[in-house]
Design a protein around this motif. Structure first.
Motif, PDB file in Angstrom:
ATOM      1  N   THR A  83       1.382   1.191  -1.660  1.00  0.00           N
ATOM      2  CA  THR A  83       1.242   0.569  -0.348  1.00  0.00           C
ATOM      3  C   THR A  83       1.755   1.552   0.692  1.00  0.00           C
ATOM      4  OG1 THR A  83       2.248  -1.082   1.136  1.00  0.00           O
ATOM      5  CG2 THR A  83       3.402  -0.624  -0.901  1.00  0.00           C
ATOM      6  N   THR A  85       2.885   0.672   3.897  1.00  0.00           N
ATOM      7  CA  THR A  85       4.003   0.112   4.649  1.00  0.00           C
ATOM      8  C   THR A  85       5.336   0.327   3.945  1.00  0.00           C
ATOM      9  OG1 THR A  85       2.621  -1.565   5.715  1.00  0.00           O
ATOM     10  CG2 THR A  85       4.977  -2.024   5.586  1.00  0.00           C
ATOM     11  N   GLY A 124      -3.322   0.535  10.253  1.00  0.00           N
ATOM     12  CA  GLY A 124      -2.454   0.017   9.203  1.00  0.00           C
ATOM     13  C   GLY A 124      -1.783  -1.253   9.676  1.00  0.00           C
ATOM     14  N   THR A 125      -0.744  -1.650   8.971  1.00  0.00           N
ATOM     15  CA  THR A 125       0.035  -2.784   9.456  1.00  0.00           C
ATOM     16  C   THR A 125       0.750  -2.377  10.745  1.00  0.00           C
ATOM     17  OG1 THR A 125       2.064  -2.181   8.279  1.00  0.00           O
ATOM     18  CG2 THR A 125       0.433  -3.509   7.072  1.00  0.00           C
ATOM     19  N   THR A 128       3.442   0.138  10.025  1.00  0.00           N
ATOM     20  CA  THR A 128       2.972   1.508   9.812  1.00  0.00           C
ATOM     21  C   THR A 128       2.540   2.159  11.115  1.00  0.00           C
ATOM     22  OG1 THR A 128       2.283   1.008   7.552  1.00  0.00           O
ATOM     23  CG2 THR A 128       1.249   2.898   8.604  1.00  0.00           C
ATOM     24  N   CYS A 197      -3.616   1.551   5.371  1.00  0.00           N
ATOM     25  CA  CYS A 197      -3.196   0.363   4.629  1.00  0.00           C
ATOM     26  C   CYS A 197      -4.083   0.325   3.403  1.00  0.00           C
ATOM     27  CB  CYS A 197      -3.357  -0.901   5.458  1.00  0.00           C
ATOM     28  SG  CYS A 197      -3.033  -2.415   4.525  1.00  0.00           S
TER      29      CYS A 197
END
Length: 232
Positions: A83, A85, A124-125, A128, A197
């Motif tokens: 991942t 993040t 991304g999140t 991130t 992500c």
């Protein structure tokens, strides 16, 4: 062959893709009956997601460190955090084990530089895109200029990840949203875009962008295959 330790389940949708890519990569390199030697620690992502949105990064670090130590004790000789993040705590994880952690940013940045790009968009999140742990590594260690979407676009990208992609939900509406966000990054000067992500590759395809896309999931997994098959 080295044994790859996978810290996964964040979400399992992308972890399943990692597993497929690792085995396909080893088979392609070593023959039709070959497959990757790997161990998987798979979290219940509902626990991880709740801690992320509460901002309890200390608890999350403890969880990842425990997983990394378990994998090392089980025989893993190289480690992946599956991942983007959770690379926020990559330094703490690496410090806790005696085996190398393959950071997801590094093979991605290497491919971008090899392609001749220097200004990149990042999806991304929110963690991130907004925090320094990811952008700083791209800029300080790899010399890349990083662009992120505006406030509303970041919120939309983050929402779709957590409400749809981690649940395996793929919609044309979400794809249209991402296409629009990517187009605005290109208008701002992005020469390429990082799918930062590990679930975004489930939604976004090369023809959704006017510039090249760099899928961190695939690049991370292929780098792990290289590491696993490298001559000692």
């Amino acid at each position: 062959m080295q044994t790859i330790g996978l810290i996964g389940g964040m979400s399992w949708e992308s972890s399943a893709h990692y597993y497929r890519l690792l085995n396909e990569g080893v088979r392609d390199r070593s023959g039709p009956t070959a497959s990757a030697r790997c161990l998987l620690w798979s979290f219940d992502f509902s626990d991880i997601e709740a801690l992320q949105h509460r901002g309890d990064w200390d608890a999350l670090t403890a969880h990842l460190v425990d997983a990394a130590r378990w994998l090392e004790a089980g025989g893993a000789t190289v480690l992946l955090i599956c991942t983007n993040t959770m690379h926020r705590m990559a330094g703490a994880v690496q410090a806790a084990v005696g085996i190398p952690l393959l950071h997801i940013v590094d093979p991605t940045a290497e491919k971008i530089r090899q392609a001749g790009f220097r200004t990149i968009g990042l999806l991304g999140t929110a963690f991130t895109m907004e925090e320094g742990f990811y952008k700083d590594r791209l800029s300080e260690q790899h010399g890349l200029r990083v662009l992120i979407p505006g406030d509303q676009d970041r919120a939309a990208v983050h929402r779709i990840i957590y409400e749809e992609l981690v649940a395996g939900k793929i919609t044309d509406e979400a794809r249209a949203t991402y296409r629009a966000v990517i187009a605005r990054l290109v208008d701002a000067g992005a020469e390429a875009v990082i799918l930062g992500c590990t679930e975004i590759m489930l939604l976004v395809r090369p023809d959704d962008s006017a510039v090249p896309l760099f899928d961190t999931t695939t690049l991370h997994a292929l780098a792990a295959v290289d590491a696993a098959l490298a001559t000692p």
